[in-house]
Design a protein around this motif. Structure first.
Motif, PDB file in Angstrom:
ATOM      1  N   GLY A  94      57.680  65.502   0.833  1.00 44.22           N
ATOM      2  CA  GLY A  94      58.846  64.913   1.462  1.00 44.22           C
ATOM      3  C   GLY A  94      59.932  65.946   1.728  1.00 44.22           C
ATOM      4  O   GLY A  94      59.892  67.068   1.222  1.00 44.22           O
ATOM      5  N   TRP A  95      60.902  65.522   2.523  1.00 42.05           N
ATOM      6  CA  TRP A  95      62.003  66.428   2.845  1.00 42.05           C
ATOM      7  C   TRP A  95      62.835  66.772   1.615  1.00 42.05           C
ATOM      8  O   TRP A  95      63.409  67.860   1.539  1.00 42.05           O
ATOM      9  N   ARG A  96      62.913  65.854   0.658  1.00 42.23           N
ATOM     10  CA  ARG A  96      63.673  66.142  -0.561  1.00 42.23           C
ATOM     11  C   ARG A  96      63.074  67.332  -1.304  1.00 42.23           C
ATOM     12  O   ARG A  96      63.787  68.246  -1.719  1.00 42.23           O
ATOM     13  N   GLU A 100      64.787  70.964  -2.019  1.00 39.41           N
ATOM     14  CA  GLU A 100      64.910  71.548  -3.357  1.00 39.41           C
ATOM     15  C   GLU A 100      64.350  72.969  -3.379  1.00 39.41           C
ATOM     16  O   GLU A 100      64.950  73.877  -3.969  1.00 39.41           O
ATOM     17  N   MET A 101      63.217  73.149  -2.734  1.00 38.66           N
ATOM     18  CA  MET A 101      62.626  74.492  -2.683  1.00 38.66           C
ATOM     19  C   MET A 101      63.468  75.429  -1.822  1.00 38.66           C
ATOM     20  O   MET A 101      63.592  76.612  -2.119  1.00 38.66           O
ATOM     21  N   ALA A 139      59.700  77.627  -9.864  1.00 41.01           N
ATOM     22  CA  ALA A 139      58.954  77.083 -11.003  1.00 41.01           C
ATOM     23  C   ALA A 139      59.757  75.977 -11.674  1.00 41.01           C
ATOM     24  O   ALA A 139      59.206  74.961 -12.100  1.00 41.01           O
ATOM     25  N   GLY A 140      61.071  76.161 -11.754  1.00 38.10           N
ATOM     26  CA  GLY A 140      61.928  75.130 -12.340  1.00 38.10           C
ATOM     27  C   GLY A 140      61.904  73.841 -11.541  1.00 38.10           C
ATOM     28  O   GLY A 140      61.818  72.751 -12.108  1.00 38.10           O
ATOM     29  N   ALA A 141      61.959  73.957 -10.219  1.00 33.75           N
ATOM     30  CA  ALA A 141      61.900  72.756  -9.375  1.00 33.75           C
ATOM     31  C   ALA A 141      60.566  72.041  -9.562  1.00 33.75           C
ATOM     32  O   ALA A 141      60.513  70.809  -9.613  1.00 33.75           O
ATOM     33  N   MET A 142      59.506  72.807  -9.695  1.00 30.94           N
ATOM     34  CA  MET A 142      58.193  72.198  -9.903  1.00 30.94           C
ATOM     35  C   MET A 142      58.096  71.559 -11.283  1.00 30.94           C
ATOM     36  O   MET A 142      57.468  70.519 -11.438  1.00 30.94           O
ATOM     37  N   ALA A 143      58.729  72.173 -12.270  1.00 31.42           N
ATOM     38  CA  ALA A 143      58.681  71.633 -13.639  1.00 31.42           C
ATOM     39  C   ALA A 143      59.491  70.350 -13.762  1.00 31.42           C
ATOM     40  O   ALA A 143      59.136  69.454 -14.528  1.00 31.42           O
ATOM     41  N   ILE A 144      60.559  70.245 -12.996  1.00 30.48           N
ATOM     42  CA  ILE A 144      61.391  69.040 -13.058  1.00 30.48           C
ATOM     43  C   ILE A 144      60.658  67.843 -12.479  1.00 30.48           C
ATOM     44  O   ILE A 144      60.767  66.729 -12.986  1.00 30.48           O
TER      45      ILE A 144
END
Length: 152
Positions: A94-96, A100-101, A139-144
């Motif tokens: 999604g666009w969200r 974030e990335m 990595a933080g965005a993926m972990a969240i």
């Protein structure tokens, strides 16, 4: 001494079912592969789009813009974001998640401008650490929100 009771039919010493460990390993592998895929997409975007910026800026007489560290960092972040977003949208994110990335691409550089302006970092160090922090932020965005990235 634990006050919680084990689930019916299980003792605290009973190992987890192999299926859940296998599923976790599979999800972790998927996350790592997705992370590496995004890094490759960012590198391709950076390499492929830099000549376009150089050509356009030179044609406009603004080629010297690429000599300043701040616009150079933001242009690199833009190139990486374009490559990464194309792959993410192809993977049906999604666009969200894309936003974030994208934030993970730009914010490390923007934050490091301040110590660079204060003379605490050279422009080369700002670019180096901006890339390192960008990878950490991704990595933080993926972990969240791992559910967003584990389905690919």
């Amino acid at each position: 001494m634990s006050l919680t009771r084990p689930a019916p039919g299980r003792t605290p010493a009973t190992p987890e079912p192999a299926e859940s460990r296998t599923a976790r390993r599979r999800r972790a592998r998927t996350l790592v592969l997705h992370y590496l895929e995004m890094v490759v997409a960012m590198a391709v975007g950076m390499v492929a789009l830099h000549p376009v910026w150089s050509f356009v800026l030179d044609a406009l007489g603004w080629g010297a813009v690429l000599d300043a560290p701040e616009p150079m960092a933001m242009i690199m972040a833009t190139n990486m974001t374009i490559g990464m977003t194309l792959v993410m949208r192809w993977r049906r994110h999604g666009w969200r998640a894309c936003a974030e990335m994208a934030a993970a691409m730009y914010l490390p550089f923007a934050v490091l401008f301040v110590p660079m302006w204060a003379g605490l970092l050279s422009s080369g160090d700002m670019l180096l650490w901006g890339h390192v922090l960008m990878l950490v932020a991704m990595a933080g965005a993926m972990a969240i929100r791992p559910h967003e990235y584990a389905h690919c």
